[in-house]
Design an enzyme around this catalytic site. Structure first.
Site, PDB file in Angstrom:
ATOM      1  N   LYS A  13       0.824  -1.387  -0.050  1.00 21.06           N
ATOM      2  CA  LYS A  13       0.115  -0.217   0.081  1.00 21.06           C
ATOM      3  C   LYS A  13       0.769   1.284   0.021  1.00 21.06           C
ATOM      4  O   LYS A  13       0.453   2.167  -0.823  1.00 21.06           O
ATOM      5  CB  LYS A  13      -0.852   0.002   1.257  1.00 21.06           C
ATOM      6  CG  LYS A  13      -1.851  -1.019   1.215  1.00 21.06           C
ATOM      7  CD  LYS A  13      -3.011  -0.949   2.253  1.00 21.06           C
ATOM      8  CE  LYS A  13      -2.585  -1.174   3.570  1.00 21.06           C
ATOM      9  NZ  LYS A  13      -2.111  -2.414   3.990  1.00 21.06           N
ATOM     10  N   ARG A  88      -9.429   2.884   9.247  1.00 21.04           N
ATOM     11  CA  ARG A  88      -9.151   1.541   9.625  1.00 21.04           C
ATOM     12  C   ARG A  88     -10.326   0.497  10.005  1.00 21.04           C
ATOM     13  O   ARG A  88      -9.944  -0.570  10.172  1.00 21.04           O
ATOM     14  CB  ARG A  88      -8.174   1.756  10.604  1.00 21.04           C
ATOM     15  CG  ARG A  88      -7.134   0.313  11.084  1.00 21.04           C
ATOM     16  CD  ARG A  88      -6.293   0.858  12.191  1.00 21.04           C
ATOM     17  NE  ARG A  88      -5.151   1.562  11.509  1.00 21.04           N
ATOM     18  CZ  ARG A  88      -4.162   1.208  10.933  1.00 21.04           C
ATOM     19  NH1 ARG A  88      -3.918  -0.091  10.710  1.00 21.04           N
ATOM     20  NH2 ARG A  88      -3.123   2.243  10.429  1.00 21.04           N
ATOM     21  N   ARG A 127      11.451 -10.674   4.638  1.00 20.31           N
ATOM     22  CA  ARG A 127      12.197  -9.646   4.873  1.00 20.31           C
ATOM     23  C   ARG A 127      13.417  -9.667   5.687  1.00 20.31           C
ATOM     24  O   ARG A 127      13.373 -10.187   6.868  1.00 20.31           O
ATOM     25  CB  ARG A 127      11.251  -8.388   4.991  1.00 20.31           C
ATOM     26  CG  ARG A 127      10.692  -7.773   4.137  1.00 20.31           C
ATOM     27  CD  ARG A 127      10.087  -6.180   4.381  1.00 20.31           C
ATOM     28  NE  ARG A 127       9.249  -6.414   5.366  1.00 20.31           N
ATOM     29  CZ  ARG A 127       8.009  -5.603   5.500  1.00 20.31           C
ATOM     30  NH1 ARG A 127       7.489  -5.249   4.694  1.00 20.31           N
ATOM     31  NH2 ARG A 127       7.299  -5.835   6.654  1.00 20.31           N
ATOM     32  N   ARG A 161      13.097  -8.463  11.769  1.00 17.58           N
ATOM     33  CA  ARG A 161      12.362  -7.724  12.911  1.00 17.58           C
ATOM     34  C   ARG A 161      11.376  -8.532  13.326  1.00 17.58           C
ATOM     35  O   ARG A 161      10.852  -9.655  12.778  1.00 17.58           O
ATOM     36  CB  ARG A 161      11.632  -6.687  12.242  1.00 17.58           C
ATOM     37  CG  ARG A 161      12.660  -5.563  11.438  1.00 17.58           C
ATOM     38  CD  ARG A 161      12.085  -4.259  11.302  1.00 17.58           C
ATOM     39  NE  ARG A 161      10.561  -4.427  10.461  1.00 17.58           N
ATOM     40  CZ  ARG A 161       9.842  -3.434  10.122  1.00 17.58           C
ATOM     41  NH1 ARG A 161      10.071  -2.218  10.134  1.00 17.58           N
ATOM     42  NH2 ARG A 161       8.636  -3.683   9.452  1.00 17.58           N
ATOM     43  N   ARG A 172      -1.275 -10.196  12.562  1.00 18.38           N
ATOM     44  CA  ARG A 172      -1.638  -8.715  11.922  1.00 18.38           C
ATOM     45  C   ARG A 172      -2.381  -8.885  10.824  1.00 18.38           C
ATOM     46  O   ARG A 172      -3.594  -8.204  10.942  1.00 18.38           O
ATOM     47  CB  ARG A 172      -0.380  -8.250  11.216  1.00 18.38           C
ATOM     48  CG  ARG A 172       0.588  -7.535  12.427  1.00 18.38           C
ATOM     49  CD  ARG A 172       2.063  -7.435  11.693  1.00 18.38           C
ATOM     50  NE  ARG A 172       1.976  -6.505  10.784  1.00 18.38           N
ATOM     51  CZ  ARG A 172       2.870  -5.990   9.952  1.00 18.38           C
ATOM     52  NH1 ARG A 172       3.958  -6.703   9.800  1.00 18.38           N
ATOM     53  NH2 ARG A 172       2.956  -5.206   8.885  1.00 18.38           N
TER      54      ARG A 172
END
Length: 218
Positions: A13, A88, A127, A161, A172
């Site tokens: 996004k 949201r 990542r 992370r 999430r």
């Protein structure tokens, strides 16, 4: 053009918002930027947000909505904007509807970036970030460093992370499905939702989005 951008974590996004806003000559308004700007400027809303954040609590909808309304009222947003990360939830979506209605304007489209859940997990969990410079980002599959675990740019250690770990990513996604995804149905009822695949190269997704919005790409 007034657009809301939605999609799960890892859909790209932020990247697409920047390209689309540039192509459409409208400001990109992200929730993160709103919070940072209000807190750094010491606005009343910023102070309220900081007090909740410092206490480890979620910032109430009315504070977030207030920040968004203030930003949308700025001169550069007179001809449109692209909202990223707001609304949201359905409560925020309804508040946005009322706010725009009071101004005599309306959304033109809600762009839904669609990505399969397994792909989201693969994108985020793969990542690796450089400990020396967080802007140096690699991926175990899509953008491998020349030497495993070592940053190509500065030689720093690459690490994953905590919020990129698969378990956290799936949590999430669960929050997204429960809280944010319902706004898609809210806007479908208004005939505003345009869904595109967010798979492929960045420029391919941007071109797909521009075509779906009926806009010419610069």
């Amino acid at each position: 053009m007034r657009i809301v951008l939605v999609g799960p974590p890892g859909a790209g996004k932020g990247t697409q918002a920047a390209f689309l806003a540039k192509n459409l000559s409208i400001p990109h308004i992200s929730t993160g930027d709103l919070f940072r700007a209000n807190i750094s400027q010491g606005t009343e809303l910023g102070k309220q947000a900081k007090s909740y954040m410092d206490a480890g609590n979620l910032v109430p909808d009315e504070v977030t909505i207030g920040m968004a309304e203030d930003r949308m009222a700025q001169p550069d947003a007179a001809n449109g904007f692209l909202l990223d990360g707001f609304p949201r939830n359905v409560s925020q979506a309804k508040a946005l509807d009322e706010s725009l209605k009071a101004q005599g304007v309306a959304l033109d489209a809600v762009l839904d970036l669609e990505v399969p859940e397994d792909e989201v997990v693969k994108r985020i969990a793969g990542r690796r970030i450089c400990r020396n410079d967080s802007s140096h980002v690699f991926h175990v599959e899509y953008s491998k460093p020349k030497t495993e675990g070592v940053c190509d740019v500065c030689g720093g250690e690459l690490y994953q992370r905590a919020d990129d770990k698969e378990e956290t990513v799936r949590k999430r996604l669960e929050v997204y499905h429960n809280e944010t995804e319902p706004i898609i149905d809210h806007y479908k009822a208004q005939g505003l939702v345009v869904t595109i695949s967010a798979l492929g190269k960045v420029d391919e997704v941007t071109a797909r989005a521009m075509a779906a919005l009926g806009a010419d790409q610069k």
